[in-house]
Design a protein around this motif. Structure first.
Motif, PDB file in Angstrom:
ATOM      1  N   ASP A   1       0.895  -1.309  -0.105  1.00  0.00           N
ATOM      2  CA  ASP A   1      -0.044   0.078  -0.078  1.00  0.00           C
ATOM      3  C   ASP A   1       0.778   1.284   0.221  1.00  0.00           C
ATOM      4  O   ASP A   1       0.717   2.263  -0.799  1.00  0.00           O
ATOM      5  N   ASP A   2       1.912   1.221   0.848  1.00  0.00           N
ATOM      6  CA  ASP A   2       2.840   2.508   0.890  1.00  0.00           C
ATOM      7  C   ASP A   2       3.389   2.733  -0.523  1.00  0.00           C
ATOM      8  O   ASP A   2       3.608   3.979  -1.003  1.00  0.00           O
ATOM      9  N   VAL A   3       3.854   1.528  -1.165  1.00  0.00           N
ATOM     10  CA  VAL A   3       4.454   1.785  -2.378  1.00  0.00           C
ATOM     11  C   VAL A   3       3.437   2.356  -3.312  1.00  0.00           C
ATOM     12  O   VAL A   3       3.740   2.995  -4.267  1.00  0.00           O
ATOM     13  N   ASP A   4       2.253   1.717  -3.369  1.00  0.00           N
ATOM     14  CA  ASP A   4       1.202   2.028  -4.376  1.00  0.00           C
ATOM     15  C   ASP A   4       0.901   3.658  -4.466  1.00  0.00           C
ATOM     16  O   ASP A   4       0.924   4.543  -5.244  1.00  0.00           O
ATOM     17  N   LYS A   5       0.896   4.055  -2.999  1.00  0.00           N
ATOM     18  CA  LYS A   5       0.584   5.333  -2.513  1.00  0.00           C
ATOM     19  C   LYS A   5       1.783   6.231  -3.197  1.00  0.00           C
ATOM     20  O   LYS A   5       1.412   7.406  -3.966  1.00  0.00           O
ATOM     21  N   MET A   6       3.104   5.871  -3.066  1.00  0.00           N
ATOM     22  CA  MET A   6       4.171   6.683  -3.549  1.00  0.00           C
ATOM     23  C   MET A   6       4.188   6.905  -5.177  1.00  0.00           C
ATOM     24  O   MET A   6       4.613   7.930  -5.670  1.00  0.00           O
ATOM     25  N   VAL A   7       3.780   5.714  -5.766  1.00  0.00           N
ATOM     26  CA  VAL A   7       3.888   5.897  -7.114  1.00  0.00           C
ATOM     27  C   VAL A   7       2.641   6.566  -7.504  1.00  0.00           C
ATOM     28  O   VAL A   7       2.759   7.636  -8.572  1.00  0.00           O
ATOM     29  N   ARG A   8       1.517   6.709  -7.026  1.00  0.00           N
ATOM     30  CA  ARG A   8       0.462   7.796  -7.102  1.00  0.00           C
ATOM     31  C   ARG A   8       0.799   8.993  -7.257  1.00  0.00           C
ATOM     32  O   ARG A   8       0.377   9.859  -7.894  1.00  0.00           O
ATOM     33  N   ASP A   9       1.494   9.203  -6.037  1.00  0.00           N
ATOM     34  CA  ASP A   9       2.128  10.761  -5.675  1.00  0.00           C
ATOM     35  C   ASP A   9       3.047  11.082  -6.673  1.00  0.00           C
ATOM     36  O   ASP A   9       2.796  12.169  -7.215  1.00  0.00           O
ATOM     37  N   ALA A  10       3.766  10.140  -7.092  1.00  0.00           N
ATOM     38  CA  ALA A  10       4.510  10.644  -8.422  1.00  0.00           C
ATOM     39  C   ALA A  10       4.148  10.921  -9.532  1.00  0.00           C
ATOM     40  O   ALA A  10       4.339  11.906 -10.246  1.00  0.00           O
ATOM     41  N   GLN A  11       3.005  10.201  -9.853  1.00  0.00           N
ATOM     42  CA  GLN A  11       2.278  10.237 -11.215  1.00  0.00           C
ATOM     43  C   GLN A  11       1.400  11.774 -11.274  1.00  0.00           C
ATOM     44  O   GLN A  11       1.281  12.202 -12.197  1.00  0.00           O
ATOM     45  N   GLU A  12       0.921  11.928  -9.874  1.00  0.00           N
ATOM     46  CA  GLU A  12       0.370  13.300  -9.769  1.00  0.00           C
ATOM     47  C   GLU A  12       0.960  14.313  -9.830  1.00  0.00           C
ATOM     48  O   GLU A  12       0.445  15.350 -10.541  1.00  0.00           O
ATOM     49  N   HIS A  13       2.308  14.210  -9.550  1.00  0.00           N
ATOM     50  CA  HIS A  13       3.232  15.419  -9.488  1.00  0.00           C
ATOM     51  C   HIS A  13       4.082  15.395 -10.542  1.00  0.00           C
ATOM     52  O   HIS A  13       5.041  16.342 -10.677  1.00  0.00           O
ATOM     53  N   ALA A  14       3.891  14.604 -11.657  1.00  0.00           N
ATOM     54  CA  ALA A  14       4.736  14.469 -12.743  1.00  0.00           C
ATOM     55  C   ALA A  14       4.770  15.729 -13.683  1.00  0.00           C
ATOM     56  O   ALA A  14       5.908  16.302 -14.205  1.00  0.00           O
ATOM     57  N   ASP A  15       3.658  16.354 -13.942  1.00  0.00           N
ATOM     58  CA  ASP A  15       3.552  17.770 -14.557  1.00  0.00           C
ATOM     59  C   ASP A  15       4.289  18.701 -13.713  1.00  0.00           C
ATOM     60  O   ASP A  15       4.883  19.539 -14.308  1.00  0.00           O
TER      61      ASP A  15
END
Length: 144
Positions: free
Chosen positions: A5-19
């Protein structure tokens, strides 16, 4: 160790802040290029000295100042536009200096070669190369 769950959350955060990350990277790269360009422009003006026309020098100095002002802000567009304007002026100055140097070097070079006082290009190296060929060089070798 991180949970799934922590890894998935970090991946989502990275994708959200990519722009945001991409935009920030563009700003940083534009600023770096602009700072390098201002340094290059100042160095070129200093190296060329009075070979640069007063009009071109004033134009370049104004563009450098404008770019420095843009660098104090955070607008990447202004920095990029200022860098482009300065690059155009620098290109014009460099082209003029290159053409002036080419015309100056062509005139004395032609006169010297017609007098015979200086050897044509490429012959100076040939004489030293033939002189080196006659010298004996000692070395060791081992037969295999």
């Amino acid at each position: 160790m991180l949970s799934k769950d922590d890894v998935d959350k970090m991946v989502r955060d990275a994708q959200e802040h990519a722009d945001e990350d991409r935009k920030r990277r563009e700003v940083v790269e534009a600023r770096n290029q602009a700072e390098a360009l201002t340094f290059q422009a100042e160095r070129t003006l200093k190296d060329l000295g009075d070979k640069v026309s007063a009009e071109d020098r004033a134009d370049a100095e104004k563009k450098i100042e404008d770019l420095r002002t843009a660098l104090k802000g955070s607008d990447a567009g202004a920095v990029t536009a200022g860098g482009t304007a300065l690059a155009e002026v620098l290109s014009r100055i460099s082209t003029a200096a290159y053409q002036a140097a080419a015309s100056e070097s062509a005139t004395p070079g032609d006169a010297a070669s017609s007098d015979g006082s200086s050897p044509p290009e490429g012959t100076a190296g040939e004489g030293s190369a033939s002189g080196d060929a006659g010298e004996t060089v000692e070395g060791e070798f081992k037969e295999v």
